[in-house]
Design a protein around this motif. Structure first.
Motif, PDB file in Angstrom:
ATOM      1  N   PRO A  65      18.440  23.119  52.992  1.00 50.87           N
ATOM      2  CA  PRO A  65      17.452  23.107  52.812  1.00 50.87           C
ATOM      3  C   PRO A  65      17.393  22.259  51.248  1.00 50.87           C
ATOM      4  CG  PRO A  65      18.184  25.243  53.484  1.00 50.87           C
ATOM      5  CD  PRO A  65      19.230  24.345  53.425  1.00 50.87           C
ATOM      6  N   THR A  66      16.389  21.675  51.171  1.00 50.05           N
ATOM      7  CA  THR A  66      16.426  21.340  49.939  1.00 50.05           C
ATOM      8  C   THR A  66      15.303  21.742  49.213  1.00 50.05           C
ATOM      9  OG1 THR A  66      15.397  19.156  50.000  1.00 50.05           O
ATOM     10  CG2 THR A  66      16.918  19.182  49.218  1.00 50.05           C
ATOM     11  N   GLU A  67      15.468  23.233  49.422  1.00 51.79           N
ATOM     12  CA  GLU A  67      13.937  24.125  48.928  1.00 51.79           C
ATOM     13  C   GLU A  67      14.853  25.165  47.541  1.00 51.79           C
ATOM     14  OE1 GLU A  67      11.349  25.285  49.466  1.00 51.79           O
ATOM     15  OE2 GLU A  67      12.087  23.883  51.563  1.00 51.79           O
ATOM     16  N   SER A  68      13.597  25.655  46.395  1.00 47.99           N
ATOM     17  CA  SER A  68      14.261  26.194  45.234  1.00 47.99           C
ATOM     18  C   SER A  68      16.020  27.627  45.100  1.00 47.99           C
ATOM     19  CB  SER A  68      12.974  27.413  44.952  1.00 47.99           C
ATOM     20  OG  SER A  68      12.414  26.139  44.665  1.00 47.99           O
ATOM     21  N   ARG A  69      15.334  28.384  46.665  1.00 49.45           N
ATOM     22  CA  ARG A  69      15.855  29.522  46.687  1.00 49.45           C
ATOM     23  C   ARG A  69      17.652  29.178  47.464  1.00 49.45           C
ATOM     24  NH1 ARG A  69      17.447  35.064  48.449  1.00 49.45           N
ATOM     25  NH2 ARG A  69      19.034  34.998  49.364  1.00 49.45           N
ATOM     26  N   PRO A  70      17.467  27.942  47.565  1.00 50.40           N
ATOM     27  CA  PRO A  70      19.147  27.486  48.191  1.00 50.40           C
ATOM     28  C   PRO A  70      19.843  26.273  46.889  1.00 50.40           C
ATOM     29  CG  PRO A  70      18.102  26.739  49.995  1.00 50.40           C
ATOM     30  CD  PRO A  70      16.811  27.596  48.689  1.00 50.40           C
ATOM     31  N   GLY A  71      18.939  26.187  46.260  1.00 50.98           N
ATOM     32  CA  GLY A  71      19.210  25.264  45.084  1.00 50.98           C
ATOM     33  C   GLY A  71      19.939  26.143  44.087  1.00 50.98           C
ATOM     34  N   HIS A  72      19.290  27.321  43.808  1.00 50.27           N
ATOM     35  CA  HIS A  72      19.435  27.916  42.688  1.00 50.27           C
ATOM     36  C   HIS A  72      20.942  28.666  43.181  1.00 50.27           C
ATOM     37  CE1 HIS A  72      15.729  26.968  41.066  1.00 50.27           C
ATOM     38  NE2 HIS A  72      16.288  27.513  39.529  1.00 50.27           N
ATOM     39  N   VAL A  73      20.912  29.110  43.900  1.00 53.94           N
ATOM     40  CA  VAL A  73      21.799  30.076  45.215  1.00 53.94           C
ATOM     41  C   VAL A  73      23.354  28.726  44.177  1.00 53.94           C
ATOM     42  CG1 VAL A  73      23.217  30.629  46.840  1.00 53.94           C
ATOM     43  CG2 VAL A  73      21.068  31.785  46.076  1.00 53.94           C
ATOM     44  N   ALA A  74      22.570  28.178  44.815  1.00 48.05           N
ATOM     45  CA  ALA A  74      24.459  26.901  44.838  1.00 48.05           C
ATOM     46  C   ALA A  74      24.602  26.198  43.256  1.00 48.05           C
ATOM     47  CB  ALA A  74      23.965  25.277  45.009  1.00 48.05           C
ATOM     48  N   LEU A  75      23.873  26.234  42.080  1.00 49.23           N
ATOM     49  CA  LEU A  75      24.174  26.119  40.506  1.00 49.23           C
ATOM     50  C   LEU A  75      24.630  27.539  40.252  1.00 49.23           C
ATOM     51  CD1 LEU A  75      20.320  23.977  39.308  1.00 49.23           C
ATOM     52  CD2 LEU A  75      22.684  23.039  39.545  1.00 49.23           C
TER      53      LEU A  75
ATOM     54  N   GLU B 140      23.948  28.192  50.458  1.00 53.66           N
ATOM     55  CA  GLU B 140      23.778  28.847  50.781  1.00 53.66           C
ATOM     56  C   GLU B 140      23.290  29.103  52.467  1.00 53.66           C
ATOM     57  OE1 GLU B 140      20.942  32.744  50.405  1.00 53.66           O
ATOM     58  OE2 GLU B 140      20.254  30.860  49.469  1.00 53.66           O
ATOM     59  N   ASP B 141      23.982  29.741  53.944  1.00 51.61           N
ATOM     60  CA  ASP B 141      24.111  29.384  54.703  1.00 51.61           C
ATOM     61  C   ASP B 141      22.571  30.064  55.303  1.00 51.61           C
ATOM     62  OD1 ASP B 141      24.316  32.738  56.253  1.00 51.61           O
ATOM     63  OD2 ASP B 141      24.369  32.202  53.955  1.00 51.61           O
ATOM     64  N   VAL B 142      22.136  29.106  56.910  1.00 49.95           N
ATOM     65  CA  VAL B 142      20.947  28.720  57.104  1.00 49.95           C
ATOM     66  C   VAL B 142      20.438  30.066  58.067  1.00 49.95           C
ATOM     67  CG1 VAL B 142      19.969  27.662  59.261  1.00 49.95           C
ATOM     68  CG2 VAL B 142      22.012  26.867  58.296  1.00 49.95           C
ATOM     69  N   SER B 143      20.766  31.527  57.954  1.00 44.14           N
ATOM     70  CA  SER B 143      20.516  33.044  58.327  1.00 44.14           C
ATOM     71  C   SER B 143      19.780  32.863  57.385  1.00 44.14           C
ATOM     72  CB  SER B 143      21.764  33.429  58.011  1.00 44.14           C
ATOM     73  OG  SER B 143      22.369  33.946  57.077  1.00 44.14           O
ATOM     74  N   ALA B 144      19.431  32.532  55.799  1.00 45.09           N
ATOM     75  CA  ALA B 144      18.954  32.407  54.383  1.00 45.09           C
ATOM     76  C   ALA B 144      17.708  32.323  54.978  1.00 45.09           C
ATOM     77  CB  ALA B 144      19.029  32.289  53.673  1.00 45.09           C
ATOM     78  N   VAL B 145      17.026  31.606  56.405  1.00 46.58           N
ATOM     79  CA  VAL B 145      16.021  30.701  56.417  1.00 46.58           C
ATOM     80  C   VAL B 145      14.613  31.901  57.231  1.00 46.58           C
ATOM     81  CG1 VAL B 145      14.826  29.874  58.445  1.00 46.58           C
ATOM     82  CG2 VAL B 145      17.103  28.613  57.670  1.00 46.58           C
ATOM     83  N   ALA B 146      15.730  32.888  57.449  1.00 42.21           N
ATOM     84  CA  ALA B 146      14.846  34.544  58.222  1.00 42.21           C
ATOM     85  C   ALA B 146      13.943  35.358  56.752  1.00 42.21           C
ATOM     86  CB  ALA B 146      15.281  34.826  58.984  1.00 42.21           C
ATOM     87  N   LYS B 147      14.652  34.689  55.583  1.00 43.28           N
ATOM     88  CA  LYS B 147      14.303  35.703  54.646  1.00 43.28           C
ATOM     89  C   LYS B 147      13.211  34.769  53.700  1.00 43.28           C
ATOM     90  CE  LYS B 147      16.950  39.262  55.192  1.00 43.28           C
ATOM     91  NZ  LYS B 147      17.471  39.284  56.425  1.00 43.28           N
ATOM     92  N   GLY B 148      13.135  34.193  54.111  1.00 46.76           N
ATOM     93  CA  GLY B 148      12.121  33.075  52.660  1.00 46.76           C
ATOM     94  C   GLY B 148      12.683  32.627  51.640  1.00 46.76           C
ATOM     95  N   TRP B 149      13.814  32.792  52.332  1.00 44.24           N
ATOM     96  CA  TRP B 149      14.358  32.015  50.598  1.00 44.24           C
ATOM     97  C   TRP B 149      13.852  33.120  49.058  1.00 44.24           C
ATOM     98  CZ3 TRP B 149      16.634  28.975  53.057  1.00 44.24           C
ATOM     99  CH2 TRP B 149      16.582  28.114  53.677  1.00 44.24           C
ATOM    100  N   LYS B 150      14.056  34.727  49.233  1.00 39.31           N
ATOM    101  CA  LYS B 150      13.034  35.243  49.140  1.00 39.31           C
ATOM    102  C   LYS B 150      14.743  35.799  47.679  1.00 39.31           C
ATOM    103  CE  LYS B 150       8.852  35.070  47.922  1.00 39.31           C
ATOM    104  NZ  LYS B 150       6.867  35.087  47.555  1.00 39.31           N
ATOM    105  N   GLU B 151      14.402  37.824  48.814  1.00 38.64           N
ATOM    106  CA  GLU B 151      15.859  38.119  48.778  1.00 38.64           C
ATOM    107  C   GLU B 151      16.998  37.892  48.962  1.00 38.64           C
ATOM    108  OE1 GLU B 151      16.111  41.386  47.010  1.00 38.64           O
ATOM    109  OE2 GLU B 151      13.743  40.516  46.706  1.00 38.64           O
ATOM    110  N   ASN B 152      18.290  38.211  48.649  1.00 39.63           N
ATOM    111  CA  ASN B 152      19.523  38.272  49.479  1.00 39.63           C
ATOM    112  C   ASN B 152      19.260  38.787  50.731  1.00 39.63           C
ATOM    113  OD1 ASN B 152      19.494  37.903  46.475  1.00 39.63           O
ATOM    114  ND2 ASN B 152      21.393  39.087  45.995  1.00 39.63           N
ATOM    115  N   PRO B 153      20.265  37.663  51.790  1.00 39.60           N
ATOM    116  CA  PRO B 153      20.210  37.789  53.098  1.00 39.60           C
ATOM    117  C   PRO B 153      21.460  38.593  52.975  1.00 39.60           C
ATOM    118  CG  PRO B 153      19.864  36.136  52.679  1.00 39.60           C
ATOM    119  CD  PRO B 153      20.006  36.680  51.660  1.00 39.60           C
ATOM    120  N   VAL B 154      22.798  37.918  52.425  1.00 39.86           N
ATOM    121  CA  VAL B 154      23.807  38.365  51.547  1.00 39.86           C
ATOM    122  C   VAL B 154      24.222  38.824  50.277  1.00 39.86           C
ATOM    123  CG1 VAL B 154      25.891  37.515  52.717  1.00 39.86           C
ATOM    124  CG2 VAL B 154      24.086  36.291  53.450  1.00 39.86           C
TER     125      VAL B 154
END
Length: 930
Positions: free
Chosen positions: A91-101, A107-121
């Motif tokens: 997903p081209t959202e801020s959180r997965p983008g920064h995690v990749a950089l 980031e795995d899709v399980s992060a969806v539930a966290k609204g891209w804010k805190e660390n699910p993992v």
């Protein structure tokens, strides 16, 4: 019945959750040792600028007069550094983008539930491996890298969350805040000895997160003046910061700079899916250890950007977003992040061949470490005789490859070493994926078997309880005991098998679910035999024809998830239904109205997806049209000599009409105010929230006569829906409601046509006087069509104004009447409410159809359940986690949609009953029965 519904809910929840376990579990493993290049790094410190939401073409393009959009950055890539495009993933959202950089993994899709804010993992990052990291920017992004860091060496400076306001005068102030704070930070360090010495250490990272461009893009679209001005301001800010840092360190030439973005943005100002405008982001690298611009005569890329940007002669080096993390790590000489799957882009480095080969070797060993951990985890949880290892990377092969690379480096054959490292990295990534998907086939089969069993069971329940097709057969006690024990022992064998493999508890649920389901099916064998003899005695051609029509109908529904125009075809077929079944002979006017409304609604799926271009005049037109229709309806209501009419009731309608008028005004004034950059007027916000709360209350005050209550439901829902509308979709509920109204009338005619019952007088029909249970009739083949109509209308309510299956079709402009400050959960909730309103209309109409056609809601609902389950089974096999990210996202959301539709319909059924039968009445009134 409650037991059956609970079982149904449970089974569907298991099916829904299963795909996240089967396809999208977290790929991260823990327990690797950090890997670091043994040679001294070229840079002491690194400055990372992330311009949130910046598209590659927006930065590299020239203005219409031929001048660069960002003069400083353009001069850097022409004279000082290397450039390219960084390809992000969905997903081209801020959180997965920064995690990749910064951490190097997607980031795995399980992060969806966290609204891209805190660390699910918990994960490792370049910041965590650095000696010190100072970061400035948004409170949504910075804390997650500080939280995961060990020790106290990642410092964050954030502005208040309220600053992220889409309705603000200018979001560029968010970036100016960052630049000003960095300047004052360096100034204060001259008088602070501890800070000064920390800044002069090696392995230091400075991170500037610039959110202004993203906020301006959402509020004004990327082709707006605001977005492009913001790019210019960022360019000037980067120039100032770069010269400030060079001065601070006395131009020691030991600073590396990287400018990139976390994701792009569509032309209509949203992101989240896999369109190229969202996945192509700029990457410019310059400073210590970085290659100078390389002149080339020709270079080939599938896109035609180089010509447009006038950069054909400068070498463009494309990378995947996760490759930026190993690049940063090797520039300042910190260990590669443990979970990184990026490959070091050597072409950016300006260092010795020896350094490149060693860095690449470190990269390969770091990814191989993850592969080894993953393999040993799988080996532990699988019986040794069942374990099939990943052949291309066996233990001997690993040792062989590592020895070869080491030897090449010793013999100074650096190119061969690098090539072998790349081979090893690719093999290790394939192996990681292989072990990650190891149990997929086995789990998928269990779920599919459970699915088929459940659908069969529901069909049997319908046939046994609601039709005259079977006669009651006495059960054979002895046979059923044998059956029970054989299924119980099968369940125990499966559980034992899972126990010795120490499988997670969810595996038990998925594998044991088919056992009770199929037991329930096989207990009904006498019914199946009875049914088979009955069916064989029927006319063979008719049965096959009926089956084919059913299959075709369901396929059209499945198809409509991919192509909205399939709904248009379906609606045009519906338009011809009275002609095909000869219904029009007995009710010419009703049939004509039905046909016209079907054709009118068929236009909506052909329109472009909502939210691309706001069109407020259409919303105002919809509001006025609603008022016009309600005046006519009220007039006819007053004329009719209805002895149950009450003047109190008319007041309720006037309040509701006033509410619709108010909503129309609020929408137009809010959008004007935002256009003039005056923000969201507080009064409008208060009215919007009050309308949202009061409309359901007003609805429950209206009388429960069929047409009066449905009319009240329309007014209530329209007043809320107008506040969410930005374009032609405001007209959609009106067209849909018209068709639902015609549908209720047509179903009456159908009842008479098939001689199933007498036609009740709809005008005096009251929802509260629920039909006497003894009057319920058995199901007829025509009821299958009724249920199919319902499912079809539900899907039309969903896709009528746009494909919600893609994240980027959500337009934040829809909620501007309620709030403009970014808040993902609040905005998401309001958008879901907008999606649900057409559903409620369809559900209430279906409730009316059930009541007036004297069917128990359970029997029709069971047919609906079968139809949606067959659709869900289709999508279960269409889920994919490879290919373009757009395909992956769409395939998940389709499956989740169909599954939630089923669960949602159960909820909607209850809600429709509440909205049609309950009344907050005046206590003095006596109840009338028709």
């Amino acid at each position: 019945i409650p037991v059956f519904i609970l079982a149904g809910l449970l089974v569907h929840c298991v099916f829904l959750v299963s795909i996240f376990d089967i396809y999208f579990s977290s790929p991260l493993v823990h327990g690797m040792t950090p890997q670091q290049t043994p040679l001294p790094p070229p840079a002491k410190r690194l400055v990372l600028f992330v311009a949130d939401g910046l598209r590659a073409d927006s930065l590299y393009e020239l203005n219409s007069n031929g001048t660069p959009r960002a003069p400083y950055l353009r001069s850097i890539l022409e004279n000082n550094g290397s450039w390219g495009i960084s390809h992000t993933r969905v997903p081209t959202e801020s959180r997965p983008g920064h995690v990749a950089l910064i951490a190097g993994f997607y980031e795995d899709v399980s992060a969806v539930a966290k609204g891209w804010k805190e660390n699910p993992v918990e994960f490792d990052s370049v910041f965590n491996e650095s000696k010190y990291t100072w970061s400035w920017g948004s409170p949504d992004i910075l804390p997650m890298f500080a939280k995961g860091a060990t020790g106290d060496h990642v410092y964050t400076f954030c502005y208040a969350a309220e600053s992220e306001d889409f309705g603000a005068e200018d979001a560029a102030k968010l970036d100016i805040w960052v630049f000003d704070h960095v300047k004052s930070f360096f100034n204060s360090s001259r008088s602070n000895q501890t800070l000064f010495s920390a800044l002069n250490e090696e392995k230091v990272v400075l991170f500037l997160h610039l959110l202004g461009i993203d906020t301006n893009g959402h509020a004004h679209r990327p082709d707006s003046r605001e977005y492009q001005e913001n790019i210019k301001q960022v360019d000037e800010g980067v120039k100032e910061i770069a010269s400030l840092i060079d001065d601070f360190y006395g131009n020691d030439g030991k600073t590396a700079f990287i400018l990139t973005s976390d994701h792009g943005m569509t032309d209509w100002g949203s992101h989240g899916a896999g369109h190229p405008s969202e996945t192509l982001t700029p990457l410019i690298v310059w400073g210590a250890g970085v290659n100078y611009p390389q002149q080339v005569t020709s270079q080939f890329f599938e896109d035609n950007f180089l010509k447009e940007w006038k950069l054909e002669n400068l070498k463009r080096i494309d990378v995947n977003q996760a490759d930026v993390a190993p690049l940063m790590a090797s520039l300042i000489g910190v260990p590669f992040p443990l979970n990184s799957v990026g490959t070091l882009p050597l072409e950016y480095l300006n260092s010795s061949a020896h350094f490149k080969a060693e860095s690449m070797f470190t990269n390969a060993v770091q990814i191989l470490e993850q592969f080894k951990v993953k393999m040993s985890q799988k080996k532990k949880t699988t019986l040794s005789f069942l374990f099939t290892p990943f052949k291309p990377l066996s233990d001997s092969e690993q040792i062989n490859l590592l020895k070869k690379i080491r030897l090449y480096i010793q013999q100074q054959k650096y190119d061969e070493a690098v090539a072998l490292c790349k081979t090893l990295i690719n093999l290790a990534l394939e192996g990681l994926s292989y072990y990650h998907k190891y149990d997929r086939l086995f789990l998928g089969l269990s779920i599919a078997v459970g699915f088929v069993g459940w659908t069969t069971y529901v069909i049997l329940v319908i046939i046994k309880a609601h039709t005259n097709l079977t006669k009651t057969v006495p059960t054979n006690e002895k046979k059923s005991t044998v059956l029970f024990y054989s299924f119980a022992s099968a369940g125990m064998i499966i559980a034992f098998f899972l126990l010795i493999q120490t499988c997670p508890w969810t595996y038990y649920v998925y594998c044991l679910l088919p056992v009770p389901v199929w037991y329930a099916v096989l207990r009904e064998i006498p019914v199946i035999q009875d049914l088979a003899t009955n069916v064989l005695s029927l006319h063979m051609g008719q049965s096959i024809g009926f089956l084919l029509v059913c299959i075709l109908g369901i396929e059209i529904l499945v198809f409509s998830f991919f192509y909205r125009s399939a709904l248009t075809i379906g609606l045009l077929v519906f338009a011809g239904w009275p002609v095909i079944t000869q219904l029009w002979i007995q009710a010419k006017t009703k049939a004509l109205i039905w046909t016209l409304l079907c054709v009118l609604l068929a236009v909506f799926p052909l329109m472009p997806v909502v939210g691309r271009e706001p069109n407020i005049p259409l919303v105002i037109a919809a509001g006025l049209l609603t008022l016009l229709i309600s005046f006519f309806s009220l007039a006819s209501l007053c004329k009719s000599e209805n002895k149950y009419r009450d003047n109190e009731d008319l007041k309720v309608y006037f309040y509701q009409m006033f509410s619709v008028a108010l909503s129309t005004y609020v929408v137009s004034s809010t959008h004007n105010s935002l256009k003039n950059k005056q923000g969201l007027p507080v009064m409008n916000q208060i009215i919007s929230w009050m309308t949202l709360v009061s409309s359901p209350v007003l609805l429950l005050l209206s009388p429960t006569f069929l047409f009066q209550r449905l009319f009240s439901i329309l007014l209530s829902l329209m007043s809320t829906y107008l506040l969410f509308s930005t374009g032609y979709e405001a007209l959609f509920p009106l067209a849909l409601f018209g068709l639902m109204f015609a549908w209720i009338n047509m179903e009456q005619e159908a009842l008479q046509h098939y001689g199933l019952s007498l036609k009740p007088k709809l005008a005096v029909f009251n929802f509260t006087c629920a039909v006497d249970i003894t009057q319920f009739r058995q199901l007829h083949l025509d009821d299958v069509r009724r249920s199919f109509f319902f499912v079809f209308f539900i899907v039309t309510a969903f896709f009528g104004t746009g494909n919600i299956a893609s994240i980027n079709s959500f337009d934040p402009a829809s909620v501007y009447c309620f709030l403009t400050v970014f808040s993902p959960f609040m905005m998401g909730g309001l958008l879901l409410l907008k999606v649900a309103i057409p559903f409620v209309l369809v559900s209430c109409a279906f409730e009316a159809v059930q009541v007036t056609t004297q069917l128990s809601s359970k029997s029709l609902f069971l047919i609906v359940l079968v139809i949606s389950d067959i659709m869900a089974l289709h999508f279960f096999f269409l889920v994919q986690d490879y290919g373009s990210w757009l395909d992956i996202g769409t395939s998940i959301s389709h499956y989740v949609l169909v599954m939630s539709l089923t669960i949602f319909m159960m909820v909607m059924n209850g809600l429709a009953q509440l909205l049609t039968t309950q009344r907050l009445g005046h206590p003095r009134r006596t109840k009338h029965h028709s």
